[in-house]
Motif scaffolding. Structure first.
Motif, PDB file in Angstrom:
ATOM      1  N   ILE B  80     -77.347  -3.251  41.829  1.00 34.49           N
ATOM      2  CA  ILE B  80     -77.117  -3.838  40.559  1.00 34.49           C
ATOM      3  C   ILE B  80     -75.896  -4.856  40.655  1.00 34.49           C
ATOM      4  O   ILE B  80     -75.207  -5.132  39.548  1.00 34.49           O
ATOM      5  CB  ILE B  80     -76.995  -2.989  39.303  1.00 34.49           C
ATOM      6  N   THR B  81     -75.138  -5.029  41.882  1.00 36.26           N
ATOM      7  CA  THR B  81     -74.442  -5.841  41.875  1.00 36.26           C
ATOM      8  C   THR B  81     -74.286  -7.141  41.176  1.00 36.26           C
ATOM      9  O   THR B  81     -73.071  -7.287  40.883  1.00 36.26           O
ATOM     10  CB  THR B  81     -73.951  -6.273  43.428  1.00 36.26           C
ATOM     11  N   THR B  82     -75.157  -7.677  41.246  1.00 39.72           N
ATOM     12  CA  THR B  82     -75.156  -9.321  40.354  1.00 39.72           C
ATOM     13  C   THR B  82     -75.455  -9.087  38.978  1.00 39.72           C
ATOM     14  O   THR B  82     -75.587 -10.087  38.170  1.00 39.72           O
ATOM     15  CB  THR B  82     -75.824 -10.077  41.025  1.00 39.72           C
ATOM     16  N   LEU B  83     -75.643  -7.859  38.401  1.00 35.97           N
ATOM     17  CA  LEU B  83     -76.412  -7.752  37.023  1.00 35.97           C
ATOM     18  C   LEU B  83     -75.376  -7.467  35.808  1.00 35.97           C
ATOM     19  O   LEU B  83     -74.510  -6.354  36.355  1.00 35.97           O
ATOM     20  CB  LEU B  83     -77.528  -6.747  36.935  1.00 35.97           C
ATOM     21  N   ASN B  84     -75.362  -7.958  34.837  1.00 36.08           N
ATOM     22  CA  ASN B  84     -74.349  -7.410  33.623  1.00 36.08           C
ATOM     23  C   ASN B  84     -75.076  -6.144  33.166  1.00 36.08           C
ATOM     24  O   ASN B  84     -76.247  -5.950  33.261  1.00 36.08           O
ATOM     25  CB  ASN B  84     -74.319  -8.586  32.866  1.00 36.08           C
ATOM     26  N   SER B  85     -74.584  -5.723  32.027  1.00 44.24           N
ATOM     27  CA  SER B  85     -75.213  -4.598  31.382  1.00 44.24           C
ATOM     28  C   SER B  85     -76.342  -4.809  30.811  1.00 44.24           C
ATOM     29  O   SER B  85     -77.344  -3.848  30.687  1.00 44.24           O
ATOM     30  CB  SER B  85     -74.121  -3.867  30.320  1.00 44.24           C
ATOM     31  N   ALA B  86     -76.471  -5.878  30.011  1.00 41.40           N
ATOM     32  CA  ALA B  86     -77.997  -6.122  29.211  1.00 41.40           C
ATOM     33  C   ALA B  86     -78.985  -6.292  30.422  1.00 41.40           C
ATOM     34  O   ALA B  86     -80.325  -5.762  30.214  1.00 41.40           O
ATOM     35  CB  ALA B  86     -77.684  -7.366  28.642  1.00 41.40           C
ATOM     36  N   GLN B  87     -78.863  -7.092  31.440  1.00 44.96           N
ATOM     37  CA  GLN B  87     -79.764  -7.177  32.453  1.00 44.96           C
ATOM     38  C   GLN B  87     -80.213  -5.557  33.140  1.00 44.96           C
ATOM     39  O   GLN B  87     -81.381  -5.691  33.528  1.00 44.96           O
ATOM     40  CB  GLN B  87     -79.067  -8.277  33.666  1.00 44.96           C
ATOM     41  N   ILE B  88     -79.092  -4.851  33.282  1.00 41.12           N
ATOM     42  CA  ILE B  88     -79.610  -3.640  33.904  1.00 41.12           C
ATOM     43  C   ILE B  88     -80.323  -2.985  32.936  1.00 41.12           C
ATOM     44  O   ILE B  88     -81.280  -2.072  33.447  1.00 41.12           O
ATOM     45  CB  ILE B  88     -78.147  -2.852  33.981  1.00 41.12           C
TER      46      ILE B  88
END
Lengths: 131, 277
Positions: B80-88
């Motif tokens: 999840i390196t490139t993801l923000n919390s909503a995307q996660i």
């Protein structure tokens, strides 16, 4: 994921589907857990899991000492029982986020000792306790 | 909604060897909890619950994705390196659907929880409930069997329990919310049962009688607005006397159906209390 580490496991309930735990208390407790660097378990709503008899409650109840930040100890005991996942009263401490301040909850969560407080038999509190 | 014995998706936020710390840890875990997931955060010197058969998703900022072995469950690992919390949270939700883990949030978990330290197996709750929430197990022990039949925000069955043994953890006040039962609470519970007995022992008959009387009175009213106001007042009184939500009273079935269901529930209770032959 050790099963024999010296400290109790920590479990936090977010009480997602009701507004009975003060928002500021649960937010502050979760924030301190996240900042602490320690391992912990968090669930969205113990009631919802108990209603579904989620097998995950057996995972959370078993394997040694546990401190649970949720609501009243009597209710938490009943919820786990309902899911056939009885808590061990000798090694469970429940911190009530409905009545305690966030600081009090966190102090007990991070304390190395465990003050078991799950009721083991029916008891009543007197209306006017003697001084 | 039909409740079933399905497990929540276990999401492991992994920050151990081979994974960098999450910059948005609090936001990520909060977003996951708000979507109903169970989250394990690893790290430090405390143990976490062991792996089991639950479907599991491991999230981390991995330099190299780790391999996990020794479990029989469905495991997924996601960088999840490139993801923000909503995307996660979106990624986790799609994984939940893919793995067939329990769905959340479709039902407010409002249902009775029995305090077996207090319960005397008297079956009053089983006799009282018209909605089939209660039943007995193979040993004739009272138990909650159909949680999702319970009427949201209605704590009425806890009011008829003479031992204050029925809790609704999401209720506003003690001892119904699980708070310690006081001597005064027990006296109050006993009084309620006594009052019910004085009225003929059938709370539903009493409610229906009062409702019928009110209806008869309203039918004589020419002013429909006034009648409606009166009816609302009456319902408010009924609701307050048992702390029963007005919408539950409004949705009570016909008198005949109430009688049928009440007899069915009473028969179940009688059967459970008969000596084992």
């Amino acid at each position: 994921m050790s099963e024999t580490a010296p400290h109790p496991r920590l479990l936090y309930c977010h009480c997602q589907y009701a507004q009975v735990v003060p928002k500021e208390v649960k937010a502050a407790v979760l924030e301190q857990l996240c900042q602490s660097g320690t391992a912990f378990e968090a669930v969205a709503d113990l009631c919802e899991m108990a209603a579904r008899r989620d097998p995950a409650l057996k995972r959370l109840a078993g394997t040694g000492a546990v401190k649970i930040a949720a609501c009243f100890p009597r209710a938490v005991k009943g919820l786990f029982h309902q899911a056939d996942a009885d808590l061990d009263p000798q090694s469970t401490e429940v911190l009530n986020m409905r009545t305690l301040a966030a600081g009090e909850v966190c102090a007990r969560l991070f304390a190395t000792d465990l003050a078991a407080n799950v009721p083991t038999k029916a008891s009543t509190k007197p209306e006017n306790p003697a001084p | 909604m039909a409740l079933r014995d399905s497990s929540a998706l276990r999401v492991i936020v992994y920050e151990g060897p081979g994974s960098d710390p999450l910059p948005e840890r609090l936001a990520t875990i909060t977003a996951l909890l708000e979507r109903g997931h169970a989250v394990t955060r690893t790290g430090g010197d405390r143990p976490v619950a062991p792996a089991d058969a639950a479907p599991t998703l491991v999230l981390g900022r991995f330099a190299q994705a780790p391999e996990f072995s020794g479990t029989t469950a469905e495991w997924r690992v996601r960088d999840i390196t490139t993801l923000n919390s909503a995307q996660i949270a979106d990624v986790v939700e799609s994984t939940r659907a893919e793995l067939g883990a329990a769905r959340h949030g479709e039902w407010k978990p409002w249902f009775p929880v029995i305090d077996y330290d207090r319960c005397t197996n008297c079956m009053q709750c089983l006799s009282f409930c018209l909605f089939g929430v209660y039943g007995v197990d193979g040993e004739r022990q009272i138990q909650v069997q159909n949680q999702d039949n319970c009427k949201t925000n209605c704590p009425a069955c806890s009011r008829v329990c003479p031992e204050a043994a029925i809790m609704f953890p999401k209720y506003k006040a003690g001892p119904i919310n699980g708070d310690i039962v006081s001597d005064a609470d027990l006296q109050k519970e006993k009084m309620k049962v006594d009052i019910s007995a004085l009225l003929g022992g059938d709370v539903y008959s009493m409610l229906r009688l009062r409702s019928d009387k009110a209806r008869s009175r309203f039918s004589k009213e020419r002013d429909s607005d006034k009648a409606l106001t009166e009816r609302q007042k009456c319902l408010v009184k009924l609701a307050e006397s048992g702390d029963i939500p007005p919408e539950v009273l409004m949705s009570l079935p016909s008198p005949e159906e109430i009688a049928r269901r009440a007899e069915e529930a009473a028969a179940k209770a009688r059967a459970a209390l008969e000596p084992l032959g």
